[in-house]
Design a protein around this motif. Structure first.
Motif, mmCIF file in Angstrom:
data_model
loop_
_atom_site.group_PDB
_atom_site.id
_atom_site.type_symbol
_atom_site.label_atom_id
_atom_site.label_comp_id
_atom_site.label_asym_id
_atom_site.label_seq_id
_atom_site.Cartn_x
_atom_site.Cartn_y
_atom_site.Cartn_z
ATOM 1 N N VAL A 112 -10.271 -1.689 4.940
ATOM 2 C CA VAL A 112 -10.000 -0.257 4.769
ATOM 3 C C VAL A 112 -9.373 0.276 6.039
ATOM 4 C CG1 VAL A 112 -10.963 2.030 4.306
ATOM 5 C CG2 VAL A 112 -12.083 0.009 3.360
ATOM 6 N N ARG A 113 -8.276 1.019 5.885
ATOM 7 C CA ARG A 113 -7.669 1.670 7.038
ATOM 8 C C ARG A 113 -7.356 3.113 6.641
ATOM 9 N NH1 ARG A 113 -6.350 4.511 10.984
ATOM 10 N NH2 ARG A 113 -4.648 3.966 12.379
ATOM 11 N N ASN A 114 -8.200 4.004 7.119
ATOM 12 C CA ASN A 114 -7.982 5.430 6.892
ATOM 13 C C ASN A 114 -7.535 6.080 8.194
ATOM 14 O OD1 ASN A 114 -8.886 5.086 4.301
ATOM 15 N ND2 ASN A 114 -10.916 5.966 4.659
ATOM 16 N N GLU A 163 -0.934 -5.662 4.065
ATOM 17 C CA GLU A 163 -1.286 -6.009 5.448
ATOM 18 C C GLU A 163 -0.910 -4.853 6.369
ATOM 19 O OE1 GLU A 163 0.726 -9.384 7.288
ATOM 20 O OE2 GLU A 163 -0.767 -9.438 8.908
ATOM 21 N N CYS A 164 -1.892 -4.427 7.146
ATOM 22 C CA CYS A 164 -1.644 -3.354 8.110
ATOM 23 C C CYS A 164 -0.651 -3.849 9.165
ATOM 24 C CB CYS A 164 -2.959 -2.969 8.780
ATOM 25 S SG CYS A 164 -2.763 -1.657 9.989
ATOM 26 N N GLY A 165 0.290 -2.986 9.539
ATOM 27 C CA GLY A 165 1.264 -3.349 10.570
ATOM 28 C C GLY A 165 0.595 -3.734 11.878
ATOM 29 N N GLY A 166 -0.626 -3.220 12.091
ATOM 30 C CA GLY A 166 -1.351 -3.489 13.333
ATOM 31 C C GLY A 166 -2.307 -4.671 13.227
ATOM 32 N N ALA A 272 1.430 -1.960 5.454
ATOM 33 C CA ALA A 272 0.624 -1.241 4.454
ATOM 34 C C ALA A 272 0.679 0.270 4.623
ATOM 35 C CB ALA A 272 -0.821 -1.729 4.513
ATOM 36 N N SER A 273 1.051 0.736 5.815
ATOM 37 C CA SER A 273 1.145 2.184 6.028
ATOM 38 C C SER A 273 2.204 2.823 5.140
ATOM 39 C CB SER A 273 1.439 2.482 7.498
ATOM 40 O OG SER A 273 2.593 1.765 7.899
ATOM 41 N N ALA A 274 3.133 2.021 4.594
ATOM 42 C CA ALA A 274 4.138 2.559 3.664
ATOM 43 C C ALA A 274 3.520 2.831 2.297
ATOM 44 C CB ALA A 274 5.308 1.588 3.531
ATOM 45 N N SER A 298 5.253 5.257 16.242
ATOM 46 C CA SER A 298 4.419 4.882 15.099
ATOM 47 C C SER A 298 5.136 3.906 14.175
ATOM 48 C CB SER A 298 4.070 6.116 14.272
ATOM 49 O OG SER A 298 3.201 6.956 14.975
ATOM 50 N N TYR A 299 4.489 2.800 13.901
ATOM 51 C CA TYR A 299 5.023 1.806 12.962
ATOM 52 C C TYR A 299 6.467 1.461 13.270
ATOM 53 C CZ TYR A 299 0.652 3.007 10.856
ATOM 54 O OH TYR A 299 -0.678 3.234 10.667
ATOM 55 N N ARG A 300 6.768 1.473 14.553
ATOM 56 C CA ARG A 300 8.101 1.076 15.023
ATOM 57 C C ARG A 300 7.947 0.044 16.125
ATOM 58 N NH1 ARG A 300 12.558 5.590 14.629
ATOM 59 N NH2 ARG A 300 11.739 6.816 12.888
#
Ligand SMILES: Nc1nc2c(c(=O)[nH]1)N[C@H]1C(S)=C(S)[C@@H](COP(=O)(O)O)O[C@H]1N2
Ligand SMILES: [Mo]
Length: 438
Positions: A112-114, A163-166, A272-274, A298-300
């Motif tokens: 979970v990523r909130n 998958e989370c970018g992080g 996954a942030s998308a 962010s996400y870059r």
């Protein structure tokens, strides 16, 4: 300035009385920098405990609610089993890699990523009054209720890696701020939904469309209801791709509260942030979307390799699109032992945002030689692929098993942590496990 993500445990540690007051919403100091907890404590706690808290006003001051009284690793997240908690506020929890052994990730094991608070609607689990609006560069802006969205379009079922970018951020040095994900900010669950393309076609996409930005119903940690928590999205070509979905079921059940009830975007292959959760609006833009966490760092990642630790000008940062090729070893866990002469059965999964993984290799001699593992095809595009192998070791001793996936473009996982970047994204270094042969 973005507010610091401050967890419940940290707050109780520092100042239990104040933490209690803030969390339970009894005292609010408008000048306090911690005022962001105002009014959000109960909602997010109810989400985490999985029930409302009828006697919240009777709880004595200064004590942590019993559901949270254990150490963070025993923190109870309703509907989850065995996850490692990284932050409770907002809720961030990853999956120990051996729990990812299932063919498809069960909801109980999905990370979970909130970025903010779970919306009340998701906690209540009711679609009453929910709508999704689609506007911007379209001929006919649309507002769809849940029935219209789920019944008026053809439904599709897909297993999809998220998958989370992080994921893997913990491996970067110097370290980056943010959740220190190790290997487990990834999962591959089964979803049911409709194609975003079909919904876009109904609205009639104009030639001027460049990007689709999402808005969710989650709540900003500042308590400011007008502030979007995160508003990212996908280029129009990705939005129109038949594998980009608006999903309303996960593993055969309504989308759970933590994963975006009632409807989320799934843009497989992208970070996954998308894949926006708790959707309420899609905005078709005539430029690259510039919502919260779309800009800056962010996400870059830098568009050229940089020296670890340097400051990179924002103009040199590019938006992450396809996630790199990666694999995990889900059996055995690190520290396994095997009798001399016996084979060790290994298995795991491999995936790539670029498409199919075409080879999986293992090494027991620190990368000097490699053996090919058996690799199964994906059930559908962007599902992960199962790999298996029975390894034999030449003599007793300590070994490391390294696992390396290669995708159809010929790219393979690096042996070391790749391309340092300011926010610690895209660490697809090979996983290594220790094995002792007795
Ligand atoms: N509305 C909304 N969507 C969101 C987020 C969020 O905080 N709010 N987090 C994003 C990020 S950073 C990730 S990694 C994934 C996590 O999805 P999951 O919690 O279902 O695993 O959701 C994405 N979508
Ligand atoms: Mo993420």
């Amino acid at each position: 300035m973005t507010p610091k993500e401050r967890g419940l445990f940290e707050l109780y540690e520092a100042d239990p009385e104040r933490a209690d007051a803030l969390v339970w919403g009894r005292v609010v100091d408008p000048n306090s920098r911690r005022g962001f907890l105002r009014g959000l404590g109960l909602t997010s706690m109810a989400a985490a405990v999985g029930a409302s808290l009828p006697f919240s006003d009777k709880l004595p001051g200064g004590i942590i609610p019993a559901a949270f009284a254990e150490t963070p690793k025993d923190f109870v997240i309703q509907g989850k089993d065995g996850l490692t908690l990284l932050n409770d506020r907002p809720l961030n929890a990853e999956t120990p890699v051996t729990l990812l052994d299932e063919d498809f990730t069960s909801t109980a094991h999905h990370f979970v990523r909130n970025n903010g608070g779970v919306p009340q609607r998701a906690i209540d689990g009711s679609v009453e009054g929910w709508t999704l609006s689609l506007d911007g560069e379209v001929e006919r802006p649309l507002t769809l209720d849940f029935q219209q969205l789920t019944r008026d379009f053809q439904s599709v079922e897909r297993a999809m890696v998220l998958e989370c970018g992080g994921n893997g951020r913990a491996g970067f040095n110097p370290p980056s701020t943010g959740n220190q994900w190790t290997l487990g900010a990834v999962g591959c669950a089964q979803y049911k939904g409709v194609r975003l393309a079909d919904v876009l076609k109904k609205a009639g996409v104009k030639k001027s469309a460049v990007y689709v930005g999402y808005y969710g119903e989650d709540t900003h940690l500042s308590g400011d209801a007008t502030k979007p928590v995160i508003s990212r999205g996908v280029p129009i070509a990705k939005a129109l791709h038949p594998e980009t979905l608006l999903v309303y079921e996960m593993n055969g059940a309504p989308l759970p509260a933590l994963h975006g009830f009632p409807v989320r975007l799934m843009a497989p292959g992208f970070p996954a942030s998308a894949s926006g959760k708790w959707l309420k609006r899609l905005w078709v833009r005539d430029q690259v979307h510039d919502g919260a966490k779309m800009t800056g760092t962010s996400y870059r990642v830098p568009k050229y390799p940089v020296k670890p630790g340097v400051e990179v000008p924002e103009s040199d940062m590019v938006i992450i699109e396809n996630m790199p090729v990666k694999s995990i070893i889900t059996t055995p866990g690190t520290g396994a032992s095997v009798q001399n002469g016996q084979a060790l059965a290994l298995r795991g999964h491999a995936w790539s945002g670029a498409g199919d993984v075409t080879a999986m290799h293992l090494s027991i001699d620190f990368g000097q030689t490699w053996v090919a593992a058996k690799l199964e095809p994906a059930r559908n595009p962007w599902a992960w692929q199962r790999w298996t192998h029975n390894l034999r070791f030449p003599q007793p001793g300590y070994y490391e098993v390294w696992a390396r996936a290669t995708d159809h473009t010929g790219l393979a996982q690096p042996m070391v942590v790749p391309g340092w970047n300011p926010k610690g994204y895209l660490n697809n270094a090979m996983q290594r496990i220790a094995v002792t042969v007795a």
